[in-house]
Scaffold this active site. Structure first.
Site, PDB file in Angstrom:
ATOM      1  N   GLY A  15       0.817  -1.203   0.000  1.00 25.34           N
ATOM      2  CA  GLY A  15       0.000   0.000   0.000  1.00 25.34           C
ATOM      3  C   GLY A  15       0.852   1.256   0.000  1.00 25.34           C
ATOM      4  O   GLY A  15       1.951   1.271   0.547  1.00 25.34           O
ATOM      5  N   ASP A 149       0.490   1.765   9.107  1.00 23.18           N
ATOM      6  CA  ASP A 149       0.021   0.980  10.246  1.00 23.18           C
ATOM      7  C   ASP A 149       1.022   0.964  11.402  1.00 23.18           C
ATOM      8  O   ASP A 149       0.663   0.578  12.512  1.00 23.18           O
ATOM      9  CB  ASP A 149      -0.258  -0.463   9.823  1.00 23.18           C
ATOM     10  CG  ASP A 149      -1.249  -0.551   8.678  1.00 23.18           C
ATOM     11  OD1 ASP A 149      -2.087   0.365   8.550  1.00 23.18           O
ATOM     12  OD2 ASP A 149      -1.180  -1.519   7.903  1.00 23.18           O
TER      13      ASP A 149
END
Length: 374
Positions: A15, A149
Protein backbone atom coordinates in the site's frame (compact mmCIF):
# COMPACT_ATOMS: atom_id res chain seq x y z
CA UNK A 1 34.17 3.58 -0.52
CA UNK A 2 34.93 0.37 -2.42
CA UNK A 3 31.46 -1.18 -2.65
CA UNK A 4 31.85 -1.83 -6.37
CA UNK A 5 28.31 -0.62 -6.99
CA UNK A 6 27.60 1.24 -10.21
CA UNK A 7 23.86 0.94 -10.68
CA UNK A 8 21.07 0.43 -8.15
CA UNK A 9 17.29 0.08 -8.33
CA UNK A 10 14.53 1.33 -6.04
CA UNK A 11 11.04 -0.12 -5.82
CA UNK A 12 7.96 0.59 -3.71
CA UNK A 13 5.58 -2.23 -2.87
CA UNK A 14 2.37 -2.80 -0.95
CA UNK A 15 0.00 0.00 0.00
CA UNK A 16 1.10 3.56 -0.65
CA UNK A 17 2.03 5.85 2.23
CA UNK A 18 2.89 9.54 2.54
CA UNK A 19 6.67 9.89 2.50
CA UNK A 20 7.50 7.37 -0.23
CA UNK A 21 8.63 10.08 -2.61
CA UNK A 22 10.90 11.55 0.06
CA UNK A 23 12.70 8.19 0.26
CA UNK A 24 13.07 8.08 -3.53
CA UNK A 25 14.38 11.66 -3.56
CA UNK A 26 17.03 11.18 -0.87
CA UNK A 27 18.17 7.79 -2.17
CA UNK A 28 18.49 9.17 -5.71
CA UNK A 29 20.59 12.14 -4.62
CA UNK A 30 22.73 10.13 -2.20
CA UNK A 31 23.46 7.51 -4.86
CA UNK A 32 24.11 10.11 -7.53
CA UNK A 33 26.60 11.85 -5.28
CA UNK A 34 28.50 8.57 -5.19
CA UNK A 35 28.54 8.33 -8.96
CA UNK A 36 25.95 5.55 -9.09
CA UNK A 37 23.16 5.27 -11.64
CA UNK A 38 19.68 4.88 -10.18
CA UNK A 39 16.57 3.33 -11.73
CA UNK A 40 13.09 2.98 -10.33
CA UNK A 41 11.08 -0.19 -10.90
CA UNK A 42 7.46 0.33 -11.86
CA UNK A 43 4.71 -1.09 -9.61
CA UNK A 44 6.63 -3.17 -7.12
CA UNK A 45 8.42 -5.86 -9.10
CA UNK A 46 6.01 -5.75 -12.05
CA UNK A 47 8.24 -3.42 -14.02
CA UNK A 48 10.97 -6.02 -13.86
CA UNK A 49 8.84 -9.09 -14.56
CA UNK A 50 6.57 -7.49 -17.16
CA UNK A 51 8.77 -4.81 -18.69
CA UNK A 52 7.25 -5.28 -22.14
CA UNK A 53 3.91 -4.06 -20.78
CA UNK A 54 5.34 -0.60 -20.06
CA UNK A 55 6.29 2.05 -22.66
CA UNK A 56 9.49 2.72 -20.72
CA UNK A 57 10.32 -0.96 -20.30
CA UNK A 58 9.25 -0.98 -16.68
CA UNK A 59 12.18 1.11 -15.40
CA UNK A 60 12.47 4.86 -14.80
CA UNK A 61 15.88 6.50 -14.89
CA UNK A 62 16.06 8.46 -11.64
CA UNK A 63 18.16 11.61 -11.80
CA UNK A 64 18.30 14.84 -9.81
CA UNK A 65 16.05 16.47 -12.41
CA UNK A 66 13.57 13.57 -12.41
CA UNK A 67 13.00 13.70 -8.65
CA UNK A 68 13.01 17.48 -8.27
CA UNK A 69 10.00 18.73 -6.31
CA UNK A 70 8.60 15.36 -5.22
CA UNK A 71 9.32 15.46 -1.46
CA UNK A 72 5.95 16.99 -0.59
CA UNK A 73 3.92 14.78 -2.93
CA UNK A 74 1.84 11.90 -1.63
CA UNK A 75 1.85 8.45 -3.21
CA UNK A 76 4.85 7.21 -5.17
CA UNK A 77 6.12 8.25 -8.60
CA UNK A 78 7.10 4.61 -9.18
CA UNK A 79 3.67 3.13 -8.59
CA UNK A 80 2.97 0.26 -6.21
CA UNK A 81 1.00 -2.95 -5.97
CA UNK A 82 -0.06 -5.45 -3.33
CA UNK A 83 -0.68 -8.18 -5.87
CA UNK A 84 1.64 -10.62 -7.59
CA UNK A 85 4.12 -11.72 -4.93
CA UNK A 86 7.05 -12.95 -7.09
CA UNK A 87 7.93 -15.56 -4.48
CA UNK A 88 4.43 -17.04 -4.65
CA UNK A 89 3.04 -15.69 -7.91
CA UNK A 90 -0.59 -16.72 -8.58
CA UNK A 91 -1.12 -18.53 -11.88
CA UNK A 92 -4.51 -19.73 -13.10
CA UNK A 93 -4.68 -23.25 -14.50
CA UNK A 94 -6.72 -24.37 -17.48
CA UNK A 95 -9.34 -25.83 -15.15
CA UNK A 96 -9.78 -22.47 -13.44
CA UNK A 97 -7.87 -23.39 -10.31
CA UNK A 98 -4.94 -21.34 -9.03
CA UNK A 99 -1.41 -22.35 -8.11
CA UNK A 100 1.50 -20.32 -6.75
CA UNK A 101 4.78 -20.23 -8.64
CA UNK A 102 8.15 -19.08 -7.29
CA UNK A 103 9.60 -16.64 -9.85
CA UNK A 104 12.69 -15.74 -7.82
CA UNK A 105 15.22 -17.10 -10.33
CA UNK A 106 13.50 -15.29 -13.19
CA UNK A 107 13.51 -12.04 -11.24
CA UNK A 108 17.20 -12.32 -10.36
CA UNK A 109 18.01 -12.94 -14.02
CA UNK A 110 16.21 -9.72 -14.93
CA UNK A 111 18.27 -7.77 -12.40
CA UNK A 112 21.45 -9.19 -13.90
CA UNK A 113 20.29 -8.45 -17.47
CA UNK A 114 19.57 -4.83 -16.52
CA UNK A 115 23.00 -4.43 -14.91
CA UNK A 116 21.56 -3.71 -11.47
CA UNK A 117 24.02 -4.32 -8.65
CA UNK A 118 21.71 -3.81 -5.66
CA UNK A 119 18.13 -2.98 -4.70
CA UNK A 120 16.54 -0.63 -2.20
CA UNK A 121 13.08 -2.06 -1.54
CA UNK A 122 10.58 0.15 0.27
CA UNK A 123 7.60 -1.56 1.83
CA UNK A 124 5.73 -3.01 4.76
CA UNK A 125 5.98 -6.46 6.30
CA UNK A 126 4.87 -8.27 3.14
CA UNK A 127 7.22 -6.43 0.79
CA UNK A 128 10.16 -6.71 3.17
CA UNK A 129 9.52 -10.42 3.67
CA UNK A 130 9.85 -10.77 -0.11
CA UNK A 131 12.99 -8.65 0.10
CA UNK A 132 14.49 -10.95 2.72
CA UNK A 133 13.79 -13.94 0.47
CA UNK A 134 15.52 -12.24 -2.47
CA UNK A 135 18.47 -11.37 -0.25
CA UNK A 136 18.84 -15.00 0.77
CA UNK A 137 18.68 -15.92 -2.91
CA UNK A 138 21.69 -13.71 -3.58
CA UNK A 139 20.42 -10.21 -4.41
CA UNK A 140 22.29 -7.41 -2.57
CA UNK A 141 19.43 -5.55 -0.94
CA UNK A 142 18.49 -3.04 1.76
CA UNK A 143 14.94 -2.60 3.05
CA UNK A 144 13.19 0.63 4.05
CA UNK A 145 10.20 0.32 6.43
CA UNK A 146 7.01 1.89 5.09
CA UNK A 147 3.51 1.54 6.45
CA UNK A 148 0.85 3.83 7.85
CA UNK A 149 0.02 0.98 10.25
CA UNK A 150 3.34 1.34 12.18
CA UNK A 151 3.37 -2.45 12.66
CA UNK A 152 6.93 -3.26 11.54
CA UNK A 153 9.17 -4.57 14.27
CA UNK A 154 12.64 -3.28 15.21
CA UNK A 155 11.96 0.35 14.24
CA UNK A 156 10.53 2.97 16.59
CA UNK A 157 8.31 4.27 13.79
CA UNK A 158 7.58 3.91 10.10
CA UNK A 159 7.03 6.87 7.80
CA UNK A 160 3.41 7.34 6.80
CA UNK A 161 2.17 6.71 10.32
CA UNK A 162 2.34 10.32 11.50
CA UNK A 163 0.52 11.54 8.38
CA UNK A 164 -2.24 8.97 8.87
CA UNK A 165 -2.67 9.83 12.56
CA UNK A 166 -2.66 13.57 11.85
CA UNK A 167 -5.38 13.29 9.20
CA UNK A 168 -7.47 10.85 11.26
CA UNK A 169 -7.28 13.28 14.18
CA UNK A 170 -8.41 16.14 11.97
CA UNK A 171 -11.37 14.10 10.72
CA UNK A 172 -12.40 13.11 14.25
CA UNK A 173 -12.14 16.73 15.35
CA UNK A 174 -14.61 17.66 12.60
CA UNK A 175 -16.95 14.83 13.58
CA UNK A 176 -17.23 16.20 17.10
CA UNK A 177 -19.09 19.19 15.66
CA UNK A 178 -21.73 17.17 13.85
CA UNK A 179 -22.04 14.62 16.67
CA UNK A 180 -22.70 17.45 19.12
CA UNK A 181 -25.17 19.20 16.82
CA UNK A 182 -27.27 16.07 16.28
CA UNK A 183 -26.74 14.36 19.66
CA UNK A 184 -25.42 11.26 17.91
CA UNK A 185 -23.00 8.46 18.50
CA UNK A 186 -20.41 8.49 15.74
CA UNK A 187 -18.17 5.48 15.22
CA UNK A 188 -15.01 6.24 13.22
CA UNK A 189 -13.30 3.27 11.57
CA UNK A 190 -9.62 3.69 10.73
CA UNK A 191 -7.04 1.51 9.00
CA UNK A 192 -4.25 -0.39 10.76
CA UNK A 193 -4.93 -4.03 9.89
CA UNK A 194 -4.08 -6.18 12.92
CA UNK A 195 -2.42 -3.39 14.93
CA UNK A 196 -4.20 -0.59 16.73
CA UNK A 197 -1.59 2.16 16.54
CA UNK A 198 -3.59 4.56 14.34
CA UNK A 199 -6.82 4.17 16.31
CA UNK A 200 -5.02 4.55 19.64
CA UNK A 201 -3.00 7.63 18.74
CA UNK A 202 -5.71 9.42 16.74
CA UNK A 203 -8.34 8.60 19.35
CA UNK A 204 -6.15 9.90 22.15
CA UNK A 205 -5.20 13.05 20.27
CA UNK A 206 -8.85 13.89 19.62
CA UNK A 207 -10.20 12.94 23.03
CA UNK A 208 -12.68 10.30 21.91
CA UNK A 209 -14.72 8.41 24.48
CA UNK A 210 -13.87 4.84 23.49
CA UNK A 211 -11.16 3.17 21.41
CA UNK A 212 -11.44 -0.39 20.11
CA UNK A 213 -8.21 -2.02 18.93
CA UNK A 214 -7.21 -5.54 17.82
CA UNK A 215 -4.94 -6.05 20.83
CA UNK A 216 -7.89 -5.82 23.27
CA UNK A 217 -10.91 -7.96 22.30
CA UNK A 218 -13.89 -5.88 23.30
CA UNK A 219 -17.32 -6.13 24.82
CA UNK A 220 -19.67 -3.27 23.96
CA UNK A 221 -21.48 -3.24 27.29
CA UNK A 222 -18.87 -1.00 29.00
CA UNK A 223 -18.93 1.38 26.03
CA UNK A 224 -22.73 1.50 26.01
CA UNK A 225 -22.70 2.10 29.77
CA UNK A 226 -20.39 5.08 29.32
CA UNK A 227 -22.63 6.51 26.59
CA UNK A 228 -25.69 6.24 28.83
CA UNK A 229 -23.81 7.84 31.72
CA UNK A 230 -22.71 10.71 29.49
CA UNK A 231 -26.30 11.27 28.37
CA UNK A 232 -27.46 11.43 31.98
CA UNK A 233 -24.84 14.13 32.61
CA UNK A 234 -26.12 16.11 29.64
CA UNK A 235 -23.49 15.02 27.09
CA UNK A 236 -25.80 13.62 24.45
CA UNK A 237 -23.10 12.70 21.92
CA UNK A 238 -20.20 10.24 21.96
CA UNK A 239 -17.31 9.40 19.62
CA UNK A 240 -15.86 5.91 19.29
CA UNK A 241 -12.69 5.21 17.28
CA UNK A 242 -12.44 1.64 15.94
CA UNK A 243 -9.44 -0.01 14.30
CA UNK A 244 -10.44 -2.06 11.25
CA UNK A 245 -8.92 -5.16 12.87
CA UNK A 246 -10.81 -4.86 16.17
CA UNK A 247 -12.84 -7.90 17.17
CA UNK A 248 -15.25 -8.78 19.97
CA UNK A 249 -14.38 -11.18 22.76
CA UNK A 250 -14.64 -14.67 21.29
CA UNK A 251 -15.28 -13.26 17.80
CA UNK A 252 -13.38 -12.88 14.54
CA UNK A 253 -12.07 -10.01 12.46
CA UNK A 254 -14.60 -8.46 10.07
CA UNK A 255 -13.50 -9.23 6.51
CA UNK A 256 -14.96 -7.72 3.35
CA UNK A 257 -13.18 -9.97 0.87
CA UNK A 258 -9.99 -11.58 -0.38
CA UNK A 259 -8.72 -11.54 -3.95
CA UNK A 260 -6.29 -14.07 -5.40
CA UNK A 261 -2.74 -13.07 -4.54
CA UNK A 262 -3.82 -10.60 -1.87
CA UNK A 263 -4.19 -10.65 1.88
CA UNK A 264 -7.71 -10.56 3.30
CA UNK A 265 -9.36 -7.14 3.27
CA UNK A 266 -10.54 -5.99 6.66
CA UNK A 267 -13.46 -3.62 7.00
CA UNK A 268 -17.03 -3.21 8.15
CA UNK A 269 -16.43 -3.30 11.89
CA UNK A 270 -17.40 0.35 12.27
CA UNK A 271 -20.86 -0.24 10.82
CA UNK A 272 -21.39 -3.24 13.08
CA UNK A 273 -20.35 -1.38 16.20
CA UNK A 274 -22.55 1.62 15.35
CA UNK A 275 -25.61 -0.59 14.82
CA UNK A 276 -25.03 -2.49 18.06
CA UNK A 277 -24.49 0.65 20.11
CA UNK A 278 -27.69 2.19 18.72
CA UNK A 279 -29.63 -0.94 19.71
CA UNK A 280 -28.06 -1.00 23.18
CA UNK A 281 -28.45 2.70 24.00
CA UNK A 282 -31.42 3.82 21.94
CA UNK A 283 -29.34 6.71 20.64
CA UNK A 284 -28.96 7.47 16.94
CA UNK A 285 -25.60 6.25 15.61
CA UNK A 286 -23.57 6.76 12.45
CA UNK A 287 -20.46 5.06 11.13
CA UNK A 288 -17.72 6.90 9.23
CA UNK A 289 -15.01 4.89 7.46
CA UNK A 290 -11.87 6.90 6.77
CA UNK A 291 -10.28 4.08 4.79
CA UNK A 292 -7.85 5.04 2.06
CA UNK A 293 -8.13 8.74 2.91
CA UNK A 294 -5.46 7.93 5.50
CA UNK A 295 -3.02 6.85 2.78
CA UNK A 296 -3.38 9.91 0.61
CA UNK A 297 -2.28 13.50 0.67
CA UNK A 298 0.93 15.30 1.39
CA UNK A 299 3.17 13.82 4.13
CA UNK A 300 3.66 15.69 7.37
CA UNK A 301 7.04 17.27 7.98
CA UNK A 302 7.88 14.41 10.35
CA UNK A 303 7.21 11.79 7.66
CA UNK A 304 9.14 13.80 5.07
CA UNK A 305 12.16 13.96 7.37
CA UNK A 306 11.92 10.28 8.25
CA UNK A 307 11.62 9.32 4.58
CA UNK A 308 14.65 11.43 3.69
CA UNK A 309 16.69 9.95 6.52
CA UNK A 310 15.72 6.41 5.58
CA UNK A 311 16.48 6.93 1.87
CA UNK A 312 19.93 8.33 2.49
CA UNK A 313 20.68 5.68 5.14
CA UNK A 314 19.77 2.90 2.70
CA UNK A 315 22.38 4.19 0.25
CA UNK A 316 24.96 4.47 3.02
CA UNK A 317 24.24 0.87 4.00
CA UNK A 318 24.90 -0.36 0.46
CA UNK A 319 28.05 1.75 0.25
CA UNK A 320 29.27 0.15 3.48
CA UNK A 321 28.61 -3.34 2.13
CA UNK A 322 25.55 -3.92 4.31
CA UNK A 323 23.09 -6.36 2.71
CA UNK A 324 19.96 -8.04 3.99
CA UNK A 325 19.29 -5.26 6.47
CA UNK A 326 16.49 -2.79 7.09
CA UNK A 327 17.16 0.81 8.01
CA UNK A 328 15.42 1.55 11.30
CA UNK A 329 14.69 4.51 13.52
CA UNK A 330 16.46 4.04 16.83
CA UNK A 331 16.10 7.55 18.29
CA UNK A 332 18.00 9.72 17.91
CA UNK A 333 19.72 7.83 15.09
CA UNK A 334 18.90 5.68 12.08
CA UNK A 335 20.70 2.35 12.14
CA UNK A 336 20.48 -1.09 10.50
CA UNK A 337 18.78 -4.27 11.70
CA UNK A 338 18.65 -7.70 10.01
CA UNK A 339 15.67 -8.01 7.68
CA UNK A 340 14.98 -11.47 9.06
CA UNK A 341 14.45 -9.99 12.53
CA UNK A 342 12.40 -7.03 11.33
CA UNK A 343 9.94 -9.31 9.49
CA UNK A 344 9.78 -12.16 12.01
CA UNK A 345 6.86 -10.72 13.93
CA UNK A 346 4.33 -7.92 13.81
CA UNK A 347 4.70 -4.94 16.13
CA UNK A 348 1.40 -4.56 17.95
CA UNK A 349 0.38 -2.18 20.72
CA UNK A 350 1.78 -3.34 24.10
CA UNK A 351 -1.02 -3.51 26.62
CA UNK A 352 1.11 -1.83 29.27
CA UNK A 353 2.32 1.03 27.06
CA UNK A 354 2.09 4.63 28.20
CA UNK A 355 -0.47 5.51 25.51
CA UNK A 356 -2.99 2.97 26.82
CA UNK A 357 -2.29 3.95 30.42
CA UNK A 358 -2.79 7.61 29.56
CA UNK A 359 -6.03 6.82 27.74
CA UNK A 360 -7.37 4.93 30.74
CA UNK A 361 -6.39 7.83 33.00
CA UNK A 362 -8.50 10.02 30.70
CA UNK A 363 -11.45 7.59 31.19
CA UNK A 364 -11.34 6.44 27.56
CA UNK A 365 -12.85 2.96 27.37
CA UNK A 366 -11.42 -0.03 25.47
CA UNK A 367 -14.29 -2.48 25.95
CA UNK A 368 -12.47 -4.62 28.53
CA UNK A 369 -13.64 -2.75 31.62
CA UNK A 370 -15.87 -4.14 34.35
CA UNK A 371 -19.31 -2.63 34.34
CA UNK A 372 -19.76 0.43 36.56
CA UNK A 373 -16.04 1.30 36.27
CA UNK A 374 -15.36 4.99 36.83
Amino acid sequence: MTSGIKRIAINTGGGDAPGLNAVIYAATLAAGNRGWEVVGIRDGFNGMLFGDDYPDGGLIELTRNRVRGIIHQGGTILGSTNRGNPVAYPVQQADGSWIEVDRTDELLERFAERGIDALITVGGDGSLTIGNHLHRAGLPLVGVPKTIDNDLDRTASTFGFDSAVSFASECIDRLFSTATSHSRIIVVEVMGRYAGWIALHAGMASGVHAILIPEIPYRLEPVAELIRERAQRGSTYSIVCVAEGAKPVGGEHTVVGKAVGQAERLGGIGTKVAAELEAMTGRESRAVVLGHLLRGGSPTSLDRLLGLRFGAAAVRALDEGQHGVMVALNPPTVDYVPLAEATSRQKTVPLDCDAIQTSRDMAIRFGDESLADG
